[in-house]
Design an enzyme around this catalytic site. Sequence first.
Site, PDB file in Angstrom:
ATOM      1  CD  GLU A  67       4.781   6.708   1.858  1.00 51.31           C
ATOM      2  OE1 GLU A  67       3.801   6.475   1.127  1.00 51.31           O
ATOM      3  OE2 GLU A  67       5.940   6.358   1.570  1.00 51.31           O
ATOM      4  CB  VAL A  90      -1.713  -2.121  -2.839  1.00 54.12           C
ATOM      5  CG1 VAL A  90      -0.396  -2.234  -3.596  1.00 54.12           C
ATOM      6  CG2 VAL A  90      -1.488  -1.439  -1.493  1.00 54.12           C
ATOM      7  CG  HIS A  97       6.709  -1.020  -6.644  1.00 50.00           C
ATOM      8  ND1 HIS A  97       8.024  -0.637  -6.722  1.00 50.00           N
ATOM      9  CD2 HIS A  97       6.125  -0.184  -5.768  1.00 50.00           C
ATOM     10  CE1 HIS A  97       8.221   0.395  -5.917  1.00 50.00           C
ATOM     11  NE2 HIS A  97       7.085   0.685  -5.330  1.00 50.00           N
TER      12      HIS A  97
HETATM   13  C1  DLZ Z   1       4.887   3.253  -5.757  1.00 47.48           C
HETATM   14  C2  DLZ Z   1       3.506   2.762  -5.546  1.00 47.48           C
HETATM   15  C3  DLZ Z   1       2.919   1.871  -6.466  1.00 47.48           C
HETATM   16  C4  DLZ Z   1       3.651   1.361  -7.668  1.00 47.48           C
HETATM   17  N1  DLZ Z   1       1.665   1.429  -6.322  1.00 47.48           N
HETATM   18  C5  DLZ Z   1       0.958   1.850  -5.237  1.00 47.48           C
HETATM   19  C6  DLZ Z   1      -0.371   1.381  -5.042  1.00 47.48           C
HETATM   20  O1  DLZ Z   1      -0.958   0.649  -5.842  1.00 47.48           O
HETATM   21  N2  DLZ Z   1      -1.020   1.810  -3.936  1.00 47.48           N
HETATM   22  C7  DLZ Z   1      -0.446   2.642  -3.005  1.00 47.48           C
HETATM   23  O2  DLZ Z   1      -1.102   2.964  -2.004  1.00 47.48           O
HETATM   24  N3  DLZ Z   1       0.808   3.099  -3.185  1.00 47.48           N
HETATM   25  C8  DLZ Z   1       1.505   2.736  -4.276  1.00 47.48           C
HETATM   26  N4  DLZ Z   1       2.790   3.191  -4.464  1.00 47.48           N
HETATM   27  C9  DLZ Z   1       3.316   4.221  -3.529  1.00 47.48           C
HETATM   28  C10 DLZ Z   1       3.948   3.649  -2.252  1.00 47.48           C
HETATM   29  O3  DLZ Z   1       2.948   3.216  -1.327  1.00 47.48           O
HETATM   30  C11 DLZ Z   1       4.807   4.743  -1.551  1.00 47.48           C
HETATM   31  O4  DLZ Z   1       4.022   5.900  -1.384  1.00 47.48           O
HETATM   32  C12 DLZ Z   1       6.023   5.110  -2.362  1.00 47.48           C
HETATM   33  O5  DLZ Z   1       6.787   3.958  -2.653  1.00 47.48           O
HETATM   34  C13 DLZ Z   1       6.915   6.133  -1.588  1.00 47.48           C
HETATM   35  O6  DLZ Z   1       7.380   5.568  -0.373  1.00 47.48           O
END
Ligand code: DLZ
Length: 169
Positions: A67, A90, A97
């Site tokens: 986002e 992340v 993913h």
């Molecule tokens: C879904 C997801 C996953 C698996 N891992 C992370 C992450 O390690 N760091 C992060 O900032 N966000 C993660 N997300 C959420 C996605 O960024 C996003 O918020 C969702 O897919 C909804 O659009």
Amino acid sequence: MSSAQQNLSSRKMVNISDIDHFRFTVLVAQWNKEVTGALEQGCIETLLLNGIPRESIRVFAVPGSWELISAARLAVTHSKTDAVICIGAVIKGDTPHFEYICQGVTNGLATLCSTQDIPVIFGVLTVNTLQQALDRCGGIHGNKGDEAAITAIELAALSRDIRSKEPLF
Ligand code: DLZ
């Protein structure tokens, strides 16, 4: 690219004139909040340390790093900010993913950088383990939030200087 030998936040101060005129938008992903909260803290502290008034720093939470793209676009399009600082973490999991999110966020923010006039700073950790993230948000490799703040100030000043000068040719 390795940061193994490098403290990411070795530079905490910059010497820039009229620095208190700048306004910054800080976007903070809420996934891995332990990490992004520490990055946010380092970022805000560094902005304040350099003389940015607290009222000139706007902080918005977004659900995840994905986002950051739309929030950054909204910020550059609909506000008078001098730079947007995107903070996220992340962390690699068991599924692909991780790759999709990293690639999407990187491409999305890079596209903004190349198409918009407002600097967008990439303060997103992309790491294999939680420990690697902790090492970079106030641990042995410093705090990448500090680095993002310094970069934002420098880019805001660069933008101001380029726009304010008469073209030489
Ligand atoms: C879904 C997801 C996953 C698996 N891992 C992370 C992450 O390690 N760091 C992060 O900032 N966000 C993660 N997300 C959420 C996605 O960024 C996003 O918020 C969702 O897919 C909804 O659009």
